[in-house]
Design a protein around this motif. Sequence first.
Motif, PDB file in Angstrom:
ATOM      1  N   PRO A  95      -2.441   5.879  -4.189  1.00  0.00           N
ATOM      2  CA  PRO A  95      -2.021   5.519  -2.832  1.00  0.00           C
ATOM      3  C   PRO A  95      -2.950   4.478  -2.229  1.00  0.00           C
ATOM      4  O   PRO A  95      -4.158   4.484  -2.461  1.00  0.00           O
ATOM      5  N   PRO A  96      -2.410   3.565  -1.433  1.00  0.00           N
ATOM      6  CA  PRO A  96      -3.225   2.457  -0.925  1.00  0.00           C
ATOM      7  C   PRO A  96      -4.006   2.838   0.327  1.00  0.00           C
ATOM      8  O   PRO A  96      -3.607   3.708   1.099  1.00  0.00           O
ATOM      9  N   ARG A  97      -5.122   2.171   0.514  1.00  0.00           N
ATOM     10  CA  ARG A  97      -5.829   2.220   1.788  1.00  0.00           C
ATOM     11  C   ARG A  97      -5.319   1.072   2.636  1.00  0.00           C
ATOM     12  O   ARG A  97      -5.182  -0.055   2.169  1.00  0.00           O
ATOM     13  N   ALA A  98      -5.037   1.343   3.887  1.00  0.00           N
ATOM     14  CA  ALA A  98      -4.525   0.305   4.773  1.00  0.00           C
ATOM     15  C   ALA A  98      -5.607  -0.743   5.031  1.00  0.00           C
ATOM     16  O   ALA A  98      -6.762  -0.416   5.262  1.00  0.00           O
ATOM     17  N   LEU A  99      -5.218  -2.003   4.972  1.00  0.00           N
ATOM     18  CA  LEU A  99      -6.070  -3.088   5.444  1.00  0.00           C
ATOM     19  C   LEU A  99      -5.831  -3.205   6.946  1.00  0.00           C
ATOM     20  O   LEU A  99      -4.698  -3.403   7.388  1.00  0.00           O
ATOM     21  N   MET A 100      -6.895  -3.085   7.738  1.00  0.00           N
ATOM     22  CA  MET A 100      -6.749  -2.979   9.193  1.00  0.00           C
ATOM     23  C   MET A 100      -7.311  -4.212   9.885  1.00  0.00           C
ATOM     24  O   MET A 100      -8.437  -4.627   9.626  1.00  0.00           O
ATOM     25  N   LEU A 101      -6.497  -4.773  10.776  1.00  0.00           N
ATOM     26  CA  LEU A 101      -6.878  -5.921  11.584  1.00  0.00           C
ATOM     27  C   LEU A 101      -6.488  -5.655  13.030  1.00  0.00           C
ATOM     28  O   LEU A 101      -5.440  -5.050  13.298  1.00  0.00           O
ATOM     29  N   THR A 102      -7.327  -6.088  13.947  1.00  0.00           N
ATOM     30  CA  THR A 102      -6.929  -6.069  15.357  1.00  0.00           C
ATOM     31  C   THR A 102      -6.390  -7.452  15.698  1.00  0.00           C
ATOM     32  O   THR A 102      -7.032  -8.471  15.443  1.00  0.00           O
ATOM     33  N   VAL A 103      -5.188  -7.460  16.244  1.00  0.00           N
ATOM     34  CA  VAL A 103      -4.507  -8.704  16.594  1.00  0.00           C
ATOM     35  C   VAL A 103      -4.210  -8.649  18.084  1.00  0.00           C
ATOM     36  O   VAL A 103      -3.570  -7.707  18.563  1.00  0.00           O
ATOM     37  N   ALA A 104      -4.660  -9.655  18.821  1.00  0.00           N
ATOM     38  CA  ALA A 104      -4.490  -9.671  20.272  1.00  0.00           C
ATOM     39  C   ALA A 104      -3.917 -11.011  20.697  1.00  0.00           C
ATOM     40  O   ALA A 104      -4.227 -12.068  20.121  1.00  0.00           O
ATOM     41  N   ARG A 105      -3.059 -10.945  21.710  1.00  0.00           N
ATOM     42  CA  ARG A 105      -2.551 -12.158  22.356  1.00  0.00           C
ATOM     43  C   ARG A 105      -2.433 -11.869  23.839  1.00  0.00           C
ATOM     44  O   ARG A 105      -1.748 -10.928  24.233  1.00  0.00           O
ATOM     45  N   GLY A 106      -3.129 -12.651  24.626  1.00  0.00           N
ATOM     46  CA  GLY A 106      -3.187 -12.343  26.046  1.00  0.00           C
ATOM     47  C   GLY A 106      -4.005 -11.073  26.254  1.00  0.00           C
ATOM     48  O   GLY A 106      -5.064 -10.875  25.661  1.00  0.00           O
ATOM     49  N   ARG A 107      -3.488 -10.184  27.078  1.00  0.00           N
ATOM     50  CA  ARG A 107      -4.197  -8.938  27.374  1.00  0.00           C
ATOM     51  C   ARG A 107      -3.764  -7.806  26.448  1.00  0.00           C
ATOM     52  O   ARG A 107      -4.324  -6.715  26.533  1.00  0.00           O
ATOM     53  N   ARG A 108      -2.778  -8.049  25.613  1.00  0.00           N
ATOM     54  CA  ARG A 108      -2.286  -7.000  24.736  1.00  0.00           C
ATOM     55  C   ARG A 108      -2.939  -7.091  23.360  1.00  0.00           C
ATOM     56  O   ARG A 108      -3.264  -8.186  22.881  1.00  0.00           O
ATOM     57  N   ARG A 109      -3.071  -5.937  22.750  1.00  0.00           N
ATOM     58  CA  ARG A 109      -3.744  -5.883  21.456  1.00  0.00           C
ATOM     59  C   ARG A 109      -3.080  -4.827  20.588  1.00  0.00           C
ATOM     60  O   ARG A 109      -2.594  -3.806  21.083  1.00  0.00           O
ATOM     61  N   ARG A 110      -3.074  -5.047  19.297  1.00  0.00           N
ATOM     62  CA  ARG A 110      -2.525  -4.098  18.341  1.00  0.00           C
ATOM     63  C   ARG A 110      -3.503  -3.948  17.167  1.00  0.00           C
ATOM     64  O   ARG A 110      -4.223  -4.881  16.810  1.00  0.00           O
ATOM     65  N   LEU A 111      -3.505  -2.746  16.605  1.00  0.00           N
ATOM     66  CA  LEU A 111      -4.268  -2.494  15.376  1.00  0.00           C
ATOM     67  C   LEU A 111      -3.261  -2.483  14.238  1.00  0.00           C
ATOM     68  O   LEU A 111      -2.427  -1.574  14.126  1.00  0.00           O
ATOM     69  N   LEU A 112      -3.314  -3.500  13.412  1.00  0.00           N
ATOM     70  CA  LEU A 112      -2.328  -3.695  12.347  1.00  0.00           C
ATOM     71  C   LEU A 112      -2.794  -3.020  11.075  1.00  0.00           C
ATOM     72  O   LEU A 112      -3.889  -3.295  10.581  1.00  0.00           O
ATOM     73  N   TYR A 113      -1.963  -2.113  10.560  1.00  0.00           N
ATOM     74  CA  TYR A 113      -2.189  -1.489   9.259  1.00  0.00           C
ATOM     75  C   TYR A 113      -1.277  -2.172   8.247  1.00  0.00           C
ATOM     76  O   TYR A 113      -0.050  -2.115   8.372  1.00  0.00           O
ATOM     77  N   LEU A 114      -1.855  -2.801   7.247  1.00  0.00           N
ATOM     78  CA  LEU A 114      -1.083  -3.408   6.167  1.00  0.00           C
ATOM     79  C   LEU A 114      -1.294  -2.585   4.897  1.00  0.00           C
ATOM     80  O   LEU A 114      -2.429  -2.443   4.427  1.00  0.00           O
ATOM     81  N   TYR A 115      -0.213  -2.038   4.356  1.00  0.00           N
ATOM     82  CA  TYR A 115      -0.277  -1.223   3.141  1.00  0.00           C
ATOM     83  C   TYR A 115       0.245  -2.034   1.960  1.00  0.00           C
ATOM     84  O   TYR A 115       1.349  -2.599   2.018  1.00  0.00           O
ATOM     85  N   ASP A 116      -0.556  -2.078   0.913  1.00  0.00           N
ATOM     86  CA  ASP A 116      -0.158  -2.773  -0.318  1.00  0.00           C
ATOM     87  C   ASP A 116      -0.110  -1.756  -1.458  1.00  0.00           C
ATOM     88  O   ASP A 116      -1.075  -1.614  -2.216  1.00  0.00           O
ATOM     89  N   PRO A 117       0.986  -1.015  -1.606  1.00  0.00           N
ATOM     90  CA  PRO A 117       1.048   0.010  -2.656  1.00  0.00           C
ATOM     91  C   PRO A 117       1.330  -0.614  -4.021  1.00  0.00           C
ATOM     92  O   PRO A 117       1.756  -1.772  -4.137  1.00  0.00           O
ATOM     93  N   MET A 118       1.086   0.169  -5.045  1.00  0.00           N
ATOM     94  CA  MET A 118       1.447  -0.256  -6.393  1.00  0.00           C
ATOM     95  C   MET A 118       2.955  -0.469  -6.492  1.00  0.00           C
ATOM     96  O   MET A 118       3.742   0.231  -5.834  1.00  0.00           O
ATOM     97  N   GLY A 119       3.347  -1.421  -7.310  1.00  0.00           N
ATOM     98  CA  GLY A 119       4.774  -1.621  -7.514  1.00  0.00           C
ATOM     99  C   GLY A 119       5.455  -0.408  -8.105  1.00  0.00           C
ATOM    100  O   GLY A 119       6.624  -0.122  -7.820  1.00  0.00           O
ATOM    101  N   GLU A 120       4.696   0.358  -8.920  1.00  0.00           N
ATOM    102  CA  GLU A 120       5.279   1.553  -9.525  1.00  0.00           C
ATOM    103  C   GLU A 120       5.621   2.623  -8.497  1.00  0.00           C
ATOM    104  O   GLU A 120       6.365   3.556  -8.783  1.00  0.00           O
ATOM    105  N   SER A 121       5.067   2.511  -7.258  1.00  0.00           N
ATOM    106  CA  SER A 121       5.315   3.538  -6.253  1.00  0.00           C
ATOM    107  C   SER A 121       6.760   3.549  -5.787  1.00  0.00           C
ATOM    108  O   SER A 121       7.213   4.518  -5.173  1.00  0.00           O
ATOM    109  N   VAL A 122       7.508   2.475  -6.043  1.00  0.00           N
ATOM    110  CA  VAL A 122       8.928   2.450  -5.680  1.00  0.00           C
ATOM    111  C   VAL A 122       9.810   2.405  -6.920  1.00  0.00           C
ATOM    112  O   VAL A 122      10.964   1.996  -6.846  1.00  0.00           O
ATOM    113  N   SER A 123       9.255   2.845  -8.035  1.00  0.00           N
ATOM    114  CA  SER A 123      10.046   2.810  -9.264  1.00  0.00           C
ATOM    115  C   SER A 123      11.042   3.952  -9.351  1.00  0.00           C
ATOM    116  O   SER A 123      12.011   3.875 -10.091  1.00  0.00           O
ATOM    117  N   ASP A 124      10.809   5.049  -8.617  1.00  0.00           N
ATOM    118  CA  ASP A 124      11.774   6.147  -8.571  1.00  0.00           C
ATOM    119  C   ASP A 124      11.599   6.893  -7.254  1.00  0.00           C
ATOM    120  O   ASP A 124      10.616   6.717  -6.533  1.00  0.00           O
TER     121      ASP A 124
END
Length: 556
Positions: A339-368
Amino acid sequence: MTAGDDGSGLQLALRVVLALMLWAGLVAVAVCLCRTLWEFLGRGVGAVWRGLGPWQPGRPDPRLPRPGGTEPARLAYWWRQSWTDAASAGLDGVRTLWRAVRDPWLDRTVRNLFRGRRPWGRWVRIPLGRFALATLIAPGTAAGVLAGAVLATLLLGWALLVFALLLGVVWLGWAAAVPLLRGADRGRALLRGLRPACPHPGCYAPLALALHRCPDCPARHAELRPGRYGALWHVCDCGRRLPATRLTGRDALTALCPRCAQPLPAALATTRVVHTPLVGGTSSGKTMLMAAMVEGLHAWSREGELRVEYASTADRGSHTGVAQQLSRSGWAHATTGGPPRALMLTVARGRRRRLLYLYDPMGESVSDAERVRAQRYLAHADGVVLVADVLADPAVRGRLGPADTERVARARPAAQGPRTTYERLTGELAALTGRRRRLPVAAVVTKRDVLDQLTSLPGPGARIDHWLGDIGLGALVRALGHDFRAARYWAVSAHAATGTGPLESEQRRAAEPVLWLLAASGLRTGALTGQDGRGTGRVPRPRRRPDDGKGGYGPV
């Protein structure tokens, strides 16, 4: 002796007795009002005051049993200690008062007076003086002592009753503050859409309340919120005072996942999380695309349109490792390791901000289907990036000429086509999230640099969804439009956006799918997503996810 003489003698005796009683009453009033009442009341109040002081400060009170559990904190004073101290102090005051009645008053002063001695025990030599002390002073003194003790007890009792009522009001105020403060934290989390989850592999647990580490000792606090350990502050067993709410600064403490005990990013407590899994088959280009997306976000940051930061040093190191690998070889190794560990970035525009979790799982994880069900992070998804390597689809490859077939082989096509990936994902995604129809999907066609070189297929144009229909993937476009709230399409060359001499325009283009999904969460990034390949059109209107009782962490 006549009857008249007997009557007059009896009257004289009665008058003498009444006179003595009146005199004793006067003495009793004088002793009570001028001495014993105030002495006894002072002794009782002093004992109560001393009893209300801290009982062995800094140490557990053996009068109170420790609560169950392993929370390394001291119970709040108002929880039980205040009542114990008040009851103990009140009893001490009454005992001290009556102890003073016995000694020195009854056992020494009154006894000496009845024996014809002075109050402090000195013998009176004159018989008449001894008689006067025993008959005129001792009875009134005894009565005055008892009257003073009774009145002092009544006054002290009324004072203690008023004190108990005031203590009850304070305790009720403290008890009412606990749910109010918890509600304030909870309401703030709901208003800001805070629904954090653990980013670490194999966990992905929703976080109602994180573990918090004491800065001065290794203790970990699982109940650092308003409650029995304190409304605004808790006191660790080591003596360190810890903030128990966001208002008092709890977010500044090191937070750990209560399930796996791994560290959590500081922004997780204050920033809405957007979970974005990249889904695609092995060798579809997920890792390179994610690297290109991150570089694209930084490119927009350099333009001044965004503020982008890594959530932790581990995230910076993870992306740096992939970037160095791409610079050396031009390719990224396939994702491995479960299972993947999320790559985490804080992305802000103006006064709003988000914590972005990007998951890069193995291709085999969607094989079945069974492997898809094991991807528990999908339950938190706010949007999906479908990584489509159209060169892996059998229908598309069947249309290629010999020269194009050789080019495609060198491009390392994915193990399964995008239609197969989607079919294995879609049912399990609905089961995991329960809300597939409310999610947006960004479909990203990868390896555009190779597609532009093919002569057997039309080149990707402005409308990627139309182009997919032209090359035989119209069923996929229709399924995405039917199954998801909104769908939008891009064609990206991750190879041109990463490695040596990357194109900044292609980096910004690679970031557009993520910016579009962030816009769906309420971040004002829709203007940065361009118009190409827009498919079903505008940025989907932000929707607040329904509350499932697993909201943001923070004390209760």
